[in-house]
Design a protein around this motif. Structure first.
Motif, PDB file in Angstrom:
ATOM      1  N   GLY A   1       0.798  -0.972  -0.116  1.00  0.00           N
ATOM      2  CA  GLY A   1      -0.036  -0.135   0.181  1.00  0.00           C
ATOM      3  C   GLY A   1       0.779   1.350  -0.037  1.00  0.00           C
ATOM      4  N   ALA A   2       0.090   2.485  -0.495  1.00  0.00           N
ATOM      5  CA  ALA A   2       0.861   3.892  -0.351  1.00  0.00           C
ATOM      6  C   ALA A   2      -0.025   4.627   0.300  1.00  0.00           C
ATOM      7  CB  ALA A   2       1.336   4.043  -1.795  1.00  0.00           C
ATOM      8  N   SER A   3       0.405   5.516   1.090  1.00  0.00           N
ATOM      9  CA  SER A   3      -0.474   6.534   1.900  1.00  0.00           C
ATOM     10  C   SER A   3       0.224   8.040   1.814  1.00  0.00           C
ATOM     11  CB  SER A   3      -0.917   6.127   3.207  1.00  0.00           C
ATOM     12  OG  SER A   3      -1.498   4.747   3.043  1.00  0.00           O
ATOM     13  N   ASP A   4      -0.610   8.961   1.860  1.00  0.00           N
ATOM     14  CA  ASP A   4      -0.401  10.156   2.101  1.00  0.00           C
ATOM     15  C   ASP A   4      -0.898  10.730   3.625  1.00  0.00           C
ATOM     16  OD1 ASP A   4      -0.216  13.096   2.383  1.00  0.00           O
ATOM     17  OD2 ASP A   4      -0.725  13.658   0.444  1.00  0.00           O
ATOM     18  N   HIS A   5      -0.111  10.796   4.650  1.00  0.00           N
ATOM     19  CA  HIS A   5      -0.653  10.867   5.850  1.00  0.00           C
ATOM     20  C   HIS A   5      -0.322  12.260   6.316  1.00  0.00           C
ATOM     21  CE1 HIS A   5      -0.795   6.823   6.946  1.00  0.00           C
ATOM     22  NE2 HIS A   5       0.248   6.540   6.523  1.00  0.00           N
ATOM     23  N   THR A   6      -0.226  13.271   5.254  1.00  0.00           N
ATOM     24  CA  THR A   6       0.091  14.662   5.389  1.00  0.00           C
ATOM     25  C   THR A   6       1.558  15.117   6.102  1.00  0.00           C
ATOM     26  OG1 THR A   6      -2.349  15.329   5.671  1.00  0.00           O
ATOM     27  CG2 THR A   6      -0.688  17.026   6.465  1.00  0.00           C
ATOM     28  N   VAL A   7       1.626  14.306   7.301  1.00  0.00           N
ATOM     29  CA  VAL A   7       3.085  14.664   7.714  1.00  0.00           C
ATOM     30  C   VAL A   7       4.010  13.661   7.109  1.00  0.00           C
ATOM     31  CG1 VAL A   7       2.322  15.515  10.055  1.00  0.00           C
ATOM     32  CG2 VAL A   7       2.516  12.821   9.704  1.00  0.00           C
ATOM     33  N   THR A   8       3.561  12.682   6.698  1.00  0.00           N
ATOM     34  CA  THR A   8       4.427  11.622   5.805  1.00  0.00           C
ATOM     35  C   THR A   8       3.985  11.108   4.668  1.00  0.00           C
ATOM     36  OG1 THR A   8       3.759   9.695   6.855  1.00  0.00           O
ATOM     37  CG2 THR A   8       5.456  10.607   8.257  1.00  0.00           C
TER      38      THR A   8
END
Length: 158
Positions: A111-118
């Protein structure tokens, strides 16, 4: 008491040699034990220890071999470790390079995620332990606003 920092992680693995190749050769950890003949008889079971190239602490990862017949991690909702995170840089270019390295080694991206901070990609080691490889997003000041870690998770497009 006050915890100062996360010191290290210890994982049981089925096959030490296979796991050493993954953590050393794919993820780039610096193996510190065993070092030649030093350390071979430190514990009554086969072990390997690693430190990040930064030299932040004496060791950050210890692997203990438990054999091929060890039970696997249960699937689905369960108590215990979900994943651990490894910072691989401070830019999307560094994360893209990590993804290229994983693809060349045949490691599937889970998976791949944009967590705002990371910005994060998720993989599993040979025994199924999930690992988050991430970069801190430039310009996001999570030190001044720690609540940013609760930002909605978005899909990551590298």
């Amino acid at each position: 008491m006050e915890v100062k920092e996360l010191g290290h992680i210890v994982l049981y693995v089925r096959n030490l040699e296979r796991s050493v190749r993954f953590y050393r050769d794919v993820l780039g950890w610096r193996q510190i034990l065993p070092d030649g003949d030093k350390g071979r008889d430190v514990l009554p079971v086969p072990v390997a220890a690693f430190a990040a190239p930064s030299g932040r602490t004496h060791h950050e990862l210890l692997l203990i071999e438990v054999g091929e017949d060890a039970a696997g991690l249960p699937r689905g909702r369960r108590v215990g470790l979900y994943h651990f995170g490894l910072k691989v840089g401070d830019s999307d270019d560094e994360l893209r390079e990590a993804v290229r390295t994983l693809q060349e080694a045949g490691v599937p991206i889970l998976g791949a995620s944009d967590h705002t901070v990371t910005h994060s990609v998720y993989i599993a080691d040979p025994d199924g332990n999930e690992i988050e490889l991430y970069i801190d997003v430039p310009g996001v000041n999570w030190r001044e606003d720690p609540t940013l870690i609760a930002s909605p998770i978005k899909p990551l497009r590298l």
